[in-house]
Design an enzyme around this catalytic site. Structure first.
Site, mmCIF file in Angstrom:
data_model
loop_
_atom_site.group_PDB
_atom_site.id
_atom_site.type_symbol
_atom_site.label_atom_id
_atom_site.label_comp_id
_atom_site.label_asym_id
_atom_site.label_seq_id
_atom_site.Cartn_x
_atom_site.Cartn_y
_atom_site.Cartn_z
ATOM 1 N N LEU A 166 10.498 3.962 5.963
ATOM 2 C CA LEU A 166 10.725 5.176 6.750
ATOM 3 C C LEU A 166 9.668 6.235 6.467
ATOM 4 O O LEU A 166 9.418 6.599 5.315
ATOM 5 C CB LEU A 166 12.112 5.753 6.471
ATOM 6 C CG LEU A 166 12.476 6.955 7.360
ATOM 7 C CD1 LEU A 166 12.617 6.526 8.817
ATOM 8 C CD2 LEU A 166 13.753 7.630 6.874
ATOM 9 N N HIS A 167 9.048 6.730 7.517
ATOM 10 C CA HIS A 167 8.053 7.781 7.420
ATOM 11 C C HIS A 167 8.175 8.682 8.649
ATOM 12 O O HIS A 167 8.640 8.264 9.714
ATOM 13 C CB HIS A 167 6.642 7.200 7.308
ATOM 14 C CG HIS A 167 6.276 6.254 8.408
ATOM 15 N ND1 HIS A 167 6.772 4.964 8.485
ATOM 16 C CD2 HIS A 167 5.469 6.399 9.484
ATOM 17 C CE1 HIS A 167 6.283 4.360 9.547
ATOM 18 N NE2 HIS A 167 5.490 5.214 10.186
ATOM 19 N N LYS A 196 -5.991 9.757 10.502
ATOM 20 C CA LYS A 196 -6.585 10.093 11.793
ATOM 21 C C LYS A 196 -7.082 11.532 11.853
ATOM 22 O O LYS A 196 -7.811 11.888 12.770
ATOM 23 C CB LYS A 196 -5.564 9.850 12.911
ATOM 24 C CG LYS A 196 -5.214 8.400 13.124
ATOM 25 C CD LYS A 196 -4.229 8.209 14.244
ATOM 26 C CE LYS A 196 -2.816 8.563 13.835
ATOM 27 N NZ LYS A 196 -2.286 7.675 12.794
ATOM 28 N N TRP A 245 0.826 -1.210 0.000
ATOM 29 C CA TRP A 245 0.000 0.000 0.000
ATOM 30 C C TRP A 245 0.857 1.255 0.000
ATOM 31 O O TRP A 245 0.477 2.284 -0.569
ATOM 32 C CB TRP A 245 -0.934 -0.004 1.210
ATOM 33 C CG TRP A 245 -0.242 0.194 2.527
ATOM 34 C CD1 TRP A 245 0.318 -0.761 3.313
ATOM 35 C CD2 TRP A 245 -0.037 1.439 3.189
ATOM 36 N NE1 TRP A 245 0.871 -0.205 4.429
ATOM 37 C CE2 TRP A 245 0.665 1.154 4.391
ATOM 38 C CE3 TRP A 245 -0.370 2.760 2.903
ATOM 39 C CZ2 TRP A 245 1.034 2.154 5.294
ATOM 40 C CZ3 TRP A 245 -0.010 3.755 3.807
ATOM 41 C CH2 TRP A 245 0.680 3.447 4.983
ATOM 42 N N TYR A 272 7.173 -0.873 8.054
ATOM 43 C CA TYR A 272 8.627 -0.757 7.891
ATOM 44 C C TYR A 272 9.007 -0.150 6.548
ATOM 45 O O TYR A 272 9.545 -0.814 5.657
ATOM 46 C CB TYR A 272 9.278 -2.122 8.112
ATOM 47 C CG TYR A 272 9.335 -2.473 9.579
ATOM 48 C CD1 TYR A 272 10.448 -2.175 10.345
ATOM 49 C CD2 TYR A 272 8.241 -3.067 10.203
ATOM 50 C CE1 TYR A 272 10.501 -2.479 11.693
ATOM 51 C CE2 TYR A 272 8.279 -3.374 11.553
ATOM 52 C CZ TYR A 272 9.408 -3.069 12.290
ATOM 53 O OH TYR A 272 9.443 -3.357 13.644
ATOM 54 N N TYR A 298 9.712 4.214 16.701
ATOM 55 C CA TYR A 298 10.437 2.945 16.727
ATOM 56 C C TYR A 298 9.962 2.173 17.957
ATOM 57 O O TYR A 298 10.023 2.694 19.057
ATOM 58 C CB TYR A 298 11.948 3.133 16.782
ATOM 59 C CG TYR A 298 12.654 1.808 16.547
ATOM 60 C CD1 TYR A 298 12.814 1.326 15.252
ATOM 61 C CD2 TYR A 298 13.076 1.037 17.615
ATOM 62 C CE1 TYR A 298 13.410 0.095 15.030
ATOM 63 C CE2 TYR A 298 13.668 -0.195 17.399
ATOM 64 C CZ TYR A 298 13.835 -0.664 16.111
ATOM 65 O OH TYR A 298 14.408 -1.884 15.886
#
Length: 313
Positions: A278-279, A209, A177, A276, A271
């Site tokens: 990176l954002h 959200k 996704w 998994y 973390y």
């Protein structure tokens, strides 16, 4: 620190204004549960009538949310329904109270203090409803109430335990996704700003959200273009230009789009992350989101400083 943030979800539940208006007009008073969009693209559900809950996975009084596990009539597999009280819109609430004050039922009174129960009009009591279908065992585990523990992950534990697990269980189809978003196959209309550079580029979009109405609840997510950085643990001095670019341009975008300056933003990385790739999270300082606890959220500015101080930090 193993603290999985249960709010980051890939499911977007939305409805048109006309549909919402018709539903509110028909309901009169009480709360509005917005129509559902199923995760497996089977179409829209007009209501929760076909959902048969089997058990409550978790309830969070502070977040005013509850998660049910059950089945949808006529659909195979289990489904998760997540209900969360939407934030009040102060302007609309003021208009509603002025136009037609809601009835109050007294709970108790002591001197100058009184507590009432108020049945609000539909527009004041909207509930955000998310659906995951079909729900896998991992989905169910993710949304179930868990007892958390702090765990210090050494470099050796990461190398020998965490990383092999991530490569084996969390890559590939689990983050398909994300690639759909980066390739603009999905959610292209939600992108706020973009840097197409393959090394330091990223896209920035509103998080699921956030209802994109209340600035105090502002929550956006930057997803980097690079596909070789699963988490904070993989960052090295090579990635500092990327991190600085995300921080600088992301904050500039928040200022341009919403008038929120850098000093009113909380910019951080999780973390362990929920997925998994990176954002980076961009939230308003007034917004109390899940996963902002010490040990879970790491400020991006601190990450940059630590790597510059010591490359293998």
């Amino acid at each position: 620190v193993v603290l999985l943030e249960h709010f980051e979800r890939r499911v977007r539940i939305s409805t048109g204004r006309r549909r919402r208006k018709r539903q509110q007009e028909a309901s009169g008073a009480g709360v509005v549960v917005e129509p559902l969009c199923l995760h497996n693209w089977t179409g829209m559900l007009p209501s929760l009538k076909g959902f048969k809950p089997s058990r409550v996975l978790q309830s969070n009084p502070k977040a005013k949310s509850v998660v049910f596990l059950g089945e949808i009539e006529g659909k195979e597999g289990q489904a998760i329904v997540y209900l969360e009280k939407k934030p009040f819109n102060s302007e609309r609430a003021e208009e509603q109270l002025a136009a037609e004050p809601a009835e109050l039922s007294l709970d108790f009174n002591n001197a100058e203090y009184s507590v009432y129960e108020m049945l609000a009009k539909a527009e004041m009591g909207a509930i955000k409803c998310d659906v995951i279908h079909p729900a896998t065992a991992k989905h169910i585990a993710k949304y179930s109430r868990e007892e958390f523990r702090f765990f210090r992950e050494t470099a050796g534990i990461y190398r020998d335990v965490t990383l092999p697990y991530v490569l084996r269980e969390e890559m590939g189809g689990r983050i398909e996704w994300v690639y759909n978003v980066l390739e603009k196959k999905k959610e292209a209309d939600r992108i706020l700003c973009e840097d197409s550079d393959p090394k330091v580029g990223f896209i920035l979009a509103p998080d699921m959200k956030w209802d994109q109405k209340s600035i105090g609840d502002l929550y956006c997510l930057a997803i980097v273009n690079r596909r070789d950085i699963p988490s904070l643990r993989a960052l090295t001095p090579e990635h500092v230009p990327l991190l600085r670019n995300v921080y600088k341009k992301g904050c500039a975008c928040m200022k341009e789009k919403y008038g929120v300056d850098e000093g009113s933003m909380r910019v951080y990385v999780h973390y362990l992350p929920t997925f998994y790739h990176l954002h980076v999270h961009f939230t308003h300082v007034d917004f109390e989101a899940g996963g902002q606890q010490a040990g879970k959220a790491h400020l991006l500015a601190d990450i940059i400083n630590n790597i510059e101080m010591r490359g293998d930090y």
